[in-house]
Design an enzyme around this catalytic site. Structure first.
Site, mmCIF file in Angstrom:
data_model
loop_
_atom_site.group_PDB
_atom_site.id
_atom_site.type_symbol
_atom_site.label_atom_id
_atom_site.label_comp_id
_atom_site.label_asym_id
_atom_site.label_seq_id
_atom_site.Cartn_x
_atom_site.Cartn_y
_atom_site.Cartn_z
ATOM 1 N N HIS A 79 -11.452 8.196 -7.445
ATOM 2 C CA HIS A 79 -12.776 7.789 -7.907
ATOM 3 C C HIS A 79 -12.810 6.290 -8.183
ATOM 4 O O HIS A 79 -13.737 5.586 -7.742
ATOM 5 C CB HIS A 79 -13.134 8.578 -9.165
ATOM 6 N N GLU A 80 -11.808 5.778 -8.895
ATOM 7 C CA GLU A 80 -11.797 4.358 -9.238
ATOM 8 C C GLU A 80 -11.662 3.491 -7.991
ATOM 9 O O GLU A 80 -12.356 2.479 -7.831
ATOM 10 C CB GLU A 80 -10.658 4.055 -10.222
ATOM 11 N N HIS A 138 -14.850 3.109 -6.050
ATOM 12 C CA HIS A 138 -15.750 2.046 -6.499
ATOM 13 C C HIS A 138 -15.461 0.733 -5.770
ATOM 14 O O HIS A 138 -16.379 -0.017 -5.427
ATOM 15 C CB HIS A 138 -15.595 1.820 -8.003
ATOM 16 N N GLU A 169 -21.641 6.465 -9.207
ATOM 17 C CA GLU A 169 -20.638 7.396 -9.693
ATOM 18 C C GLU A 169 -20.455 8.561 -8.725
ATOM 19 O O GLU A 169 -19.323 8.984 -8.444
ATOM 20 C CB GLU A 169 -21.025 7.910 -11.084
#
Length: 261
Positions: A137-138, A141, A200
């Site tokens: 997820h990070e 980004h 997100e």
């Protein structure tokens, strides 16, 4: 001198001419398609500029929050991070993965590839796969250039509110500031926050893809967010939040990875 300071110093008539001609934003960047997300995004700042801005924040955080002293935890996090980063295909990023000694259940990424995990999140995760889900997820980004897009949106909103304030002052006199403030709130809740929630969910999608490529089970993302939902029952109203609700996130993840039984 900052862009906003230059705008504030312009005579009113000249400011309107500049804004009307699009001369403020056009030289700084343009809408371009992001290959990771498959959509066009407004980017007015470079990745290099963002990396410079985040460097001091990274140093400040390390000065204020101690690193986890257990090197086994640092090595575990680094191994998972490098596997996910390698699978992402982002070869021009100087990645760094650090576990911080804090009970906070959170993780973050700064432009330039600085990834931090707090001890509380590491302890909550039940497996390397669940840590990989957050790591994906990070790193998602970064692949999506969300930091550059958010900063660009905020810059564009600031310029737009300043222009509206100038226009309204001719019509509303002393009430122009209040009207501009209301406009700013409308843009924040109507544009910036929804885009953040979209970011997100995009990072979740990219994270599932990259963790699968790195050999981790995408279902671990679902099990992790189920655990997060049970641990964090209190949530703000979705339209006031920068994040989707846990329920919204789980539905999207289950569609990507399949439900965990």
């Amino acid at each position: 001198m900052s862009l906003m300071h230059r705008l504030n110093s312009l005579p009113r008539r000249r400011l309107l001419q500049v804004l009307g001609a699009g001369a403020v934003l056009a030289p700084l960047g343009a809408c371009s398609e992001n290959l990771a997300t498959g959509r066009r995004q407004l980017v007015l700042v470079s990745d290099e500029m963002l990396a410079q801005l985040s460097h001091q924040a990274w140093l400040d955080l390390q000065a204020q929050t101690p690193r986890v002293e257990d090197e086994r935890i640092q090595q575990r996090l680094g191994a998972i991070g490098r596997a996910i980063a390698d699978a992402s295909g982002l070869t021009n990023v100087n990645w760094e993965f650090v576990a911080f000694e804090s009970a906070e259940v959170n993780a973050f990424v700064l432009p330039g590839g600085k990834v931090g995990f707090f001890r509380g999140l590491i302890d909550l995760a039940a497996s390397d796969g669940e840590i990989a889900a957050v790591m994906g997820h990070e790193i998602g980004h970064v692949a999506a250039r969300h930091a550059a897009e958010r900063l660009s949106q905020q810059l564009a909103v600031s310029v737009g509110v300043r222009a509206a304030q100038v226009l309204l002052s001719e019509e509303m006199g002393e009430h122009a500031d209040e009207a501009a403030a209301a406009l700013g709130l409308g843009l924040m809740y109507g544009v910036v926050l929804p885009y953040s929630r979209q970011h997100e969910l995009e990072a979740d999608r990219l994270g599932v893809d990259v963790m699968r490529s790195a050999g981790y089970a995408p279902a671990d993302a679902v099990s992790f967010w189920r655990r997060m939902s049970a641990d964090n029952a209190a949530q703000p109203l979705a339209w006031l939040s920068t994040h989707p609700t846990n329920e919204e996130r789980l539905v999207a993840l289950e569609q990507l990875a399949g439900p965990v039984r």
